[in-house]
Scaffold this motif. Structure first.
Motif, PDB file in Angstrom:
ATOM      1  N   VAL A 370      68.991  84.177 -16.449  1.00  0.00           N
ATOM      2  CA  VAL A 370      69.430  83.494 -15.190  1.00  0.00           C
ATOM      3  C   VAL A 370      68.118  83.254 -14.364  1.00  0.00           C
ATOM      4  O   VAL A 370      68.129  82.099 -13.800  1.00  0.00           O
ATOM      5  CB  VAL A 370      70.556  84.115 -14.625  1.00  0.00           C
ATOM      6  CG1 VAL A 370      70.807  83.217 -13.394  1.00  0.00           C
ATOM      7  CG2 VAL A 370      71.768  83.975 -15.776  1.00  0.00           C
ATOM      8  N   ALA A 371      67.474  84.483 -14.218  1.00  0.00           N
ATOM      9  CA  ALA A 371      66.393  84.277 -13.337  1.00  0.00           C
ATOM     10  C   ALA A 371      65.336  83.120 -13.632  1.00  0.00           C
ATOM     11  O   ALA A 371      64.634  82.512 -13.062  1.00  0.00           O
ATOM     12  CB  ALA A 371      65.635  85.668 -13.017  1.00  0.00           C
ATOM     13  N   ALA A 372      65.056  83.229 -14.887  1.00  0.00           N
ATOM     14  CA  ALA A 372      64.026  82.337 -15.483  1.00  0.00           C
ATOM     15  C   ALA A 372      64.479  81.013 -15.581  1.00  0.00           C
ATOM     16  O   ALA A 372      63.762  79.932 -15.090  1.00  0.00           O
ATOM     17  CB  ALA A 372      63.601  82.763 -17.048  1.00  0.00           C
ATOM     18  N   GLY A 373      66.033  80.772 -15.651  1.00  0.00           N
ATOM     19  CA  GLY A 373      66.530  79.387 -15.579  1.00  0.00           C
ATOM     20  C   GLY A 373      66.324  78.997 -14.042  1.00  0.00           C
ATOM     21  O   GLY A 373      65.733  77.776 -13.783  1.00  0.00           O
ATOM     22  N   LEU A 374      66.581  79.642 -12.908  1.00  0.00           N
ATOM     23  CA  LEU A 374      66.231  79.410 -11.661  1.00  0.00           C
ATOM     24  C   LEU A 374      64.827  78.986 -11.326  1.00  0.00           C
ATOM     25  O   LEU A 374      64.617  78.011 -10.742  1.00  0.00           O
ATOM     26  CB  LEU A 374      66.606  80.590 -10.791  1.00  0.00           C
ATOM     27  CG  LEU A 374      66.812  80.206  -9.246  1.00  0.00           C
ATOM     28  CD1 LEU A 374      67.549  79.038  -9.061  1.00  0.00           C
ATOM     29  CD2 LEU A 374      67.383  81.403  -8.502  1.00  0.00           C
ATOM     30  N   ILE A 375      63.945  79.797 -11.870  1.00  0.00           N
ATOM     31  CA  ILE A 375      62.671  79.461 -11.600  1.00  0.00           C
ATOM     32  C   ILE A 375      62.310  78.174 -12.323  1.00  0.00           C
ATOM     33  O   ILE A 375      61.613  77.382 -11.717  1.00  0.00           O
ATOM     34  CB  ILE A 375      61.560  80.415 -12.184  1.00  0.00           C
ATOM     35  CG1 ILE A 375      61.912  81.609 -11.471  1.00  0.00           C
ATOM     36  CG2 ILE A 375      60.123  80.247 -12.236  1.00  0.00           C
ATOM     37  CD1 ILE A 375      61.268  83.115 -11.943  1.00  0.00           C
TER      38      ILE A 375
END
Length: 451
Positions: A370-375
């Motif tokens: 999810v964090a990688a997706g937000l980035i």
């Protein structure tokens, strides 16, 4: 920043003026929030990704302290605690977490002068030989060791203390708005795809990837926003007040010496004496069905009770507690997680899910995704803005001003009341929203020129 003035989205379907009016409003808010709040979100996502990985990093860095050679018989807890006390004589024992798995060391927690708030000194003891494996600072209820604690504080406040918490609260306050706004734009757009559109190039390809990635991570972003606000300074206080008013607070176990929070970090100012051994306390808790991993907390004062807590936060969780009288060894109180109010359970699960504890490694992998997706969304969003900025000869992303007139006075009034209510409950969001409005007004006057 240049003025943003392009024609509103044309209405092509009969009876759709309200939809056409609402979409530009959402797009304008999504644009400003994404452009101005995205730097805070980018920092939160990057440090959050690092924190999700910190559990595995911690196991590697502190393997010597966390593990011990497997043996046949375990020594009494009394002997293990005595070894820790001898290794750190100026410390006061506050709790012990017995090693339960093969090759796992016992963690003895001590209050030592000079440590930071919510921090204890953890002495790691071989449960088979009582040899001390090492000493490390342990932070918070999750027992974060120095590396993970450093990453946690980086994510929480950038090591700037209380002022630094503003960044994370601002990010959490706006994350749900940006996520829901993006979902509305995707749902009302012409190309609703769950996967990026093939055969596209340039800006269209970037927009396709932005929309598809956003749809896949939107639920995770909403979850992180809601749970992250519980830790925030200003909104978090409002959340606590709301939970208290609705009776959703997490219950606390009672002890024989009164309702002392014997399980609260920092409550142990001095080590108390007891007529019973810690081994008997553990046996009494086992008789009530508690099983490892456990934390046995020393009485907060003479005559108080030990508190034995299950600390298995992985699903299915085991978080029952019992209080054991320090004089008689009898159970003086019980607190079963099954008896928690539903809201308190959801809060516990939400916090542990946000921290990557609820489902262990799988939870941590999902958080990193999810964090990688937000980035990725932030990078793609800035790329779209950069390619369509007026200075580059393109069209700005945000629609023209005045789109609210197409929505109608009643919906606009309801939206305004909603914005005020949300702004009061989430103060930093309310303040930043006013800043957005002021910026938009100034840009509008600049674009209109002198009259």
């Amino acid at each position: 920043m240049t003025s943003i003035d392009v024609p509103p989205t044309p209405v092509t379907e009969p009876g759709a003026p309200r939809r056409a009016g609402l979409r530009p409003l959402v797009l304008r808010l999504h644009f400003y929030a994404g452009l101005l709040i995205a730097p805070f979100l980018l920092v939160a996502a990057t440090t959050g990704l690092l924190y999700a990985a910190s559990f595995q990093i911690e196991k590697l860095v502190y393997q010597h302290e966390l593990t011990a050679p497997a043996g046949q018989a375990r020594l009494p807890l009394t002997q293990q605690v005595a070894a820790a006390r001898a290794a750190q004589p100026q410390g006061k024992v506050s709790a012990v977490q017995p090693g339960v798995e093969a090759g796992q060391s016992t963690r003895v927690l001590l209050d030592v002068p000079g440590l930071a708030e919510s921090t204890k000194l953890a002495v790691f003891v071989d449960p088979h030989t009582a040899q001390v494996r090492g000493r490390l600072e342990s932070y918070g209820s999750s027992g974060a060791l120095p590396v993970r604690a450093w990453i946690s504080n980086l994510h929480r406040h950038l090591h700037l203390g209380e002022p630094g918490r503003i960044y994370s609260e601002l990010a959490a306050s706006w994350l749900w708005v940006v996520a829901l706004g993006g979902l509305v734009l995707w749902a009302t757009g012409r190309r609703r795809r769950f996967l990026p559109e093939r055969g596209t190039t340039g800006l269209r390809r970037t927009m396709s990837w932005h929309g598809s990635v956003g749809v896949w991570v939107v639920l995770g972003l909403l979850f992180l926003s809601a749970t992250g606000l519980t830790w925030s300074k200003y909104a978090g206080e409002n959340v606590d007040d709301l939970r208290t008013a609705l009776g959703w607070s997490t219950p606390a176990i009672s002890t024989s010496a009164g309702d002392h929070a014997a399980h609260t970090p920092g409550a142990h100012q001095q080590e108390t004496t007891s007529a019973i051994s810690v081994d008997r306390v553990a046996q009494t808790a086992a008789g009530k069905g508690l099983s490892g991993p456990l934390e046995i907390v020393w009485p907060a004062e003479s005559g108080g009770a030990y508190v034995v807590k299950e600390i298995d936060k992985q699903w299915p969780v085991r978080l029952d507690q019992v209080a054991v009288d320090s004089a008689t060894g009898q159970v003086s109180g019980e607190l079963r997680f099954a008896d928690f109010p539903l809201a308190a359970k959801l809060t516990r699960w939400g916090i542990d899910g946000h921290m990557g504890l609820l489902f262990g490694l799988a939870n941590q992998i999902v958080l990193m995704g999810v964090a990688a997706g937000l980035i990725t969304l932030i990078v793609l969003g800035y790329r779209m803005w950069w390619r369509r900025r007026p200075a580059a000869g393109g069209l700005a992303v945000a629609p023209a001003r005045g789109a609210w007139r197409q929505v109608g006075r009643t919906p606009v009034g309801l939206l305004a009341l909603l914005a005020v209510g949300v702004g009061i409950f989430l103060p930093l969001m309310g303040i930043s929203l006013l800043v957005f409005l002021v910026i938009d007004l100034l840009l509008g006057r600049r674009a209109a020129g002198p009259r």
